[in-house]
Write a protein that holds these residues in place. Structure first.
Motif, PDB file in Angstrom:
ATOM      1  N   LEU A 116       0.829  -1.213   0.000  1.00 51.63           N
ATOM      2  CA  LEU A 116       0.000   0.000   0.000  1.00 51.63           C
ATOM      3  C   LEU A 116       0.859   1.257   0.000  1.00 51.63           C
ATOM      4  N   ASP A 117       1.936   1.228   0.748  1.00 46.92           N
ATOM      5  CA  ASP A 117       2.826   2.385   0.825  1.00 46.92           C
ATOM      6  C   ASP A 117       3.423   2.715  -0.545  1.00 46.92           C
ATOM      7  N   VAL A 118       3.870   1.689  -1.266  1.00 46.63           N
ATOM      8  CA  VAL A 118       4.436   1.905  -2.600  1.00 46.63           C
ATOM      9  C   VAL A 118       3.360   2.410  -3.553  1.00 46.63           C
ATOM     10  N   GLY A 169     -10.946  -4.501   0.152  1.00 46.01           N
ATOM     11  CA  GLY A 169     -11.257  -3.224  -0.482  1.00 46.01           C
ATOM     12  C   GLY A 169     -10.143  -2.193  -0.394  1.00 46.01           C
ATOM     13  N   HIS A 170      -8.912  -2.634  -0.105  1.00 43.28           N
ATOM     14  CA  HIS A 170      -7.792  -1.704   0.044  1.00 43.28           C
ATOM     15  C   HIS A 170      -7.103  -1.370  -1.275  1.00 43.28           C
ATOM     16  N   ILE A 171      -7.307  -2.212  -2.278  1.00 37.00           N
ATOM     17  CA  ILE A 171      -6.767  -1.946  -3.613  1.00 37.00           C
ATOM     18  C   ILE A 171      -7.831  -2.284  -4.644  1.00 37.00           C
ATOM     19  N   SER A 172      -7.625  -1.786  -5.853  1.00 33.41           N
ATOM     20  CA  SER A 172      -8.457  -2.200  -6.985  1.00 33.41           C
ATOM     21  C   SER A 172      -7.516  -2.657  -8.091  1.00 33.41           C
ATOM     22  N   ARG A 173      -8.021  -3.560  -8.912  1.00 34.65           N
ATOM     23  CA  ARG A 173      -7.260  -4.018 -10.076  1.00 34.65           C
ATOM     24  C   ARG A 173      -8.114  -3.764 -11.316  1.00 34.65           C
ATOM     25  N   THR A 174      -7.502  -3.121 -12.301  1.00 32.85           N
ATOM     26  CA  THR A 174      -8.192  -2.793 -13.545  1.00 32.85           C
ATOM     27  C   THR A 174      -7.409  -3.382 -14.702  1.00 32.85           C
ATOM     28  N   ARG A 175      -8.106  -4.111 -15.564  1.00 35.08           N
ATOM     29  CA  ARG A 175      -7.449  -4.738 -16.715  1.00 35.08           C
ATOM     30  C   ARG A 175      -6.884  -3.660 -17.635  1.00 35.08           C
ATOM     31  N   SER A 176      -5.675  -3.882 -18.106  1.00 29.87           N
ATOM     32  CA  SER A 176      -4.996  -2.955 -19.002  1.00 29.87           C
ATOM     33  C   SER A 176      -5.639  -2.984 -20.383  1.00 29.87           C
ATOM     34  N   ASP A 177      -5.818  -1.804 -20.965  1.00 27.12           N
ATOM     35  CA  ASP A 177      -6.334  -1.729 -22.335  1.00 27.12           C
ATOM     36  C   ASP A 177      -5.272  -2.156 -23.340  1.00 27.12           C
ATOM     37  N   VAL A 178      -4.008  -1.959 -22.979  1.00 27.89           N
ATOM     38  CA  VAL A 178      -2.896  -2.277 -23.872  1.00 27.89           C
ATOM     39  C   VAL A 178      -2.610  -3.773 -23.883  1.00 27.89           C
ATOM     40  N   ASP A 179      -2.525  -4.384 -22.693  1.00 28.43           N
ATOM     41  CA  ASP A 179      -2.237  -5.812 -22.564  1.00 28.43           C
ATOM     42  C   ASP A 179      -3.329  -6.420 -21.700  1.00 28.43           C
ATOM     43  N   ALA A 213      -4.141  -0.341  -7.978  1.00 24.91           N
ATOM     44  CA  ALA A 213      -4.187   1.005  -7.391  1.00 24.91           C
ATOM     45  C   ALA A 213      -4.722   0.929  -5.971  1.00 24.91           C
ATOM     46  N   ILE A 214      -4.265   1.839  -5.138  1.00 23.45           N
ATOM     47  CA  ILE A 214      -4.765   1.938  -3.768  1.00 23.45           C
ATOM     48  C   ILE A 214      -6.136   2.628  -3.800  1.00 23.45           C
ATOM     49  N   THR A 215      -7.029   2.184  -2.951  1.00 23.55           N
ATOM     50  CA  THR A 215      -8.359   2.782  -2.849  1.00 23.55           C
ATOM     51  C   THR A 215      -8.385   3.748  -1.664  1.00 23.55           C
ATOM     52  N   PRO A 216      -9.438   4.548  -1.542  1.00 26.68           N
ATOM     53  CA  PRO A 216      -9.556   5.407  -0.351  1.00 26.68           C
ATOM     54  C   PRO A 216      -9.516   4.593   0.950  1.00 26.68           C
ATOM     55  N   ALA A 217     -10.133   3.421   0.945  1.00 28.80           N
ATOM     56  CA  ALA A 217     -10.078   2.560   2.140  1.00 28.80           C
ATOM     57  C   ALA A 217      -8.644   2.111   2.404  1.00 28.80           C
ATOM     58  N   GLY A 218      -7.890   1.835   1.345  1.00 26.16           N
ATOM     59  CA  GLY A 218      -6.494   1.457   1.493  1.00 26.16           C
ATOM     60  C   GLY A 218      -5.663   2.600   2.049  1.00 26.16           C
ATOM     61  N   SER A 219      -5.927   3.805   1.606  1.00 25.10           N
ATOM     62  CA  SER A 219      -5.215   4.973   2.139  1.00 25.10           C
ATOM     63  C   SER A 219      -5.505   5.169   3.627  1.00 25.10           C
ATOM     64  N   ARG A 220      -6.755   4.946   4.008  1.00 28.71           N
ATOM     65  CA  ARG A 220      -7.114   5.076   5.434  1.00 28.71           C
ATOM     66  C   ARG A 220      -6.395   4.031   6.285  1.00 28.71           C
ATOM     67  N   VAL A 221      -6.408   2.772   5.830  1.00 28.40           N
ATOM     68  CA  VAL A 221      -5.758   1.719   6.605  1.00 28.40           C
ATOM     69  C   VAL A 221      -4.248   1.923   6.624  1.00 28.40           C
ATOM     70  N   LEU A 222      -3.681   2.465   5.546  1.00 25.28           N
ATOM     71  CA  LEU A 222      -2.251   2.761   5.527  1.00 25.28           C
ATOM     72  C   LEU A 222      -1.919   3.822   6.569  1.00 25.28           C
TER      73      LEU A 222
END
Length: 164
Positions: free
Chosen positions: A41-43, A77-87, A94-103
């Motif tokens: 999460l920090d990274v 719910g601390h991160i989300s994963r989104t499929r790449s349009d390129v590959d 990506a970190i979510t708002p919930a992930g930022s709070r827990v971090l």
């Protein structure tokens, strides 16, 4: 208490590190994250969305190890994963708002974990940094000043360490 004065410096260091990590994990469980999750999460908060492979490279673990950590973070719910349009085989993590709070909570845990001035002294930090630089240089292709060559070439931050 064992005869600590008879222990080698290496044994003292590794035992102390394990005890600190165990204490940290015991407190992190109450906020639903692991030590490995905090590092990921920090990274992500510092660098923004990236692939699992890039994140694994930055924290110096195998992609499959990172996958386990990310699965736990995604489930909470601390991160989300989104499929790449390129590959289409790749996902941006990506970190979510919930992930930022827990971090933020995890950073508070870390700040309050070790009471006592001797454990947070600049002298101890300096010695530990030297050990990491000396032993990390050949292992992680660091340059003489302790900076990772990959960070210098790419402008990325120094990699964190993660073990899970």
């Amino acid at each position: 208490m064992p005869h600590l004065e008879q222990w080698s410096t290496g044994r003292l260091l590794t035992t102390a590190a394990r005890l600190v990590e165990h204490a940290w994990n015991e407190r992190l469980v109450s906020i639903g994250v692991t030590h490995a999750g905090v590092i990921a999460l920090d990274v992500l908060e510092a660098q923004g969305a990236m692939t699992q492979a890039n994140l694994a490279q930055l924290v110096r673990v195998q992609a499959q190890t990172m996958g386990k950590t990310l699965s736990r973070l995604e489930l909470r719910g601390h991160i989300s994963r989104t499929r790449s349009d390129v590959d289409r085989r790749s996902h941006a993590v990506a970190i979510t708002p919930a992930g930022s709070r827990v971090l933020g909570e995890a950073k508070d845990v870390e700040r309050t974990l070790i009471a006592g001035e001797g454990l947070v002294s600049s002298e101890l930090r300096s010695h530990l940094q030297s050990v990491i630089q000396d032993l990390g240089a050949p292992r992680w292709n660091w340059e003489a000043d302790g900076a990772p060559a990959v960070a210098r070439q790419t402008g990325l931050p120094e990699p964190a360490l993660i073990d899970d």
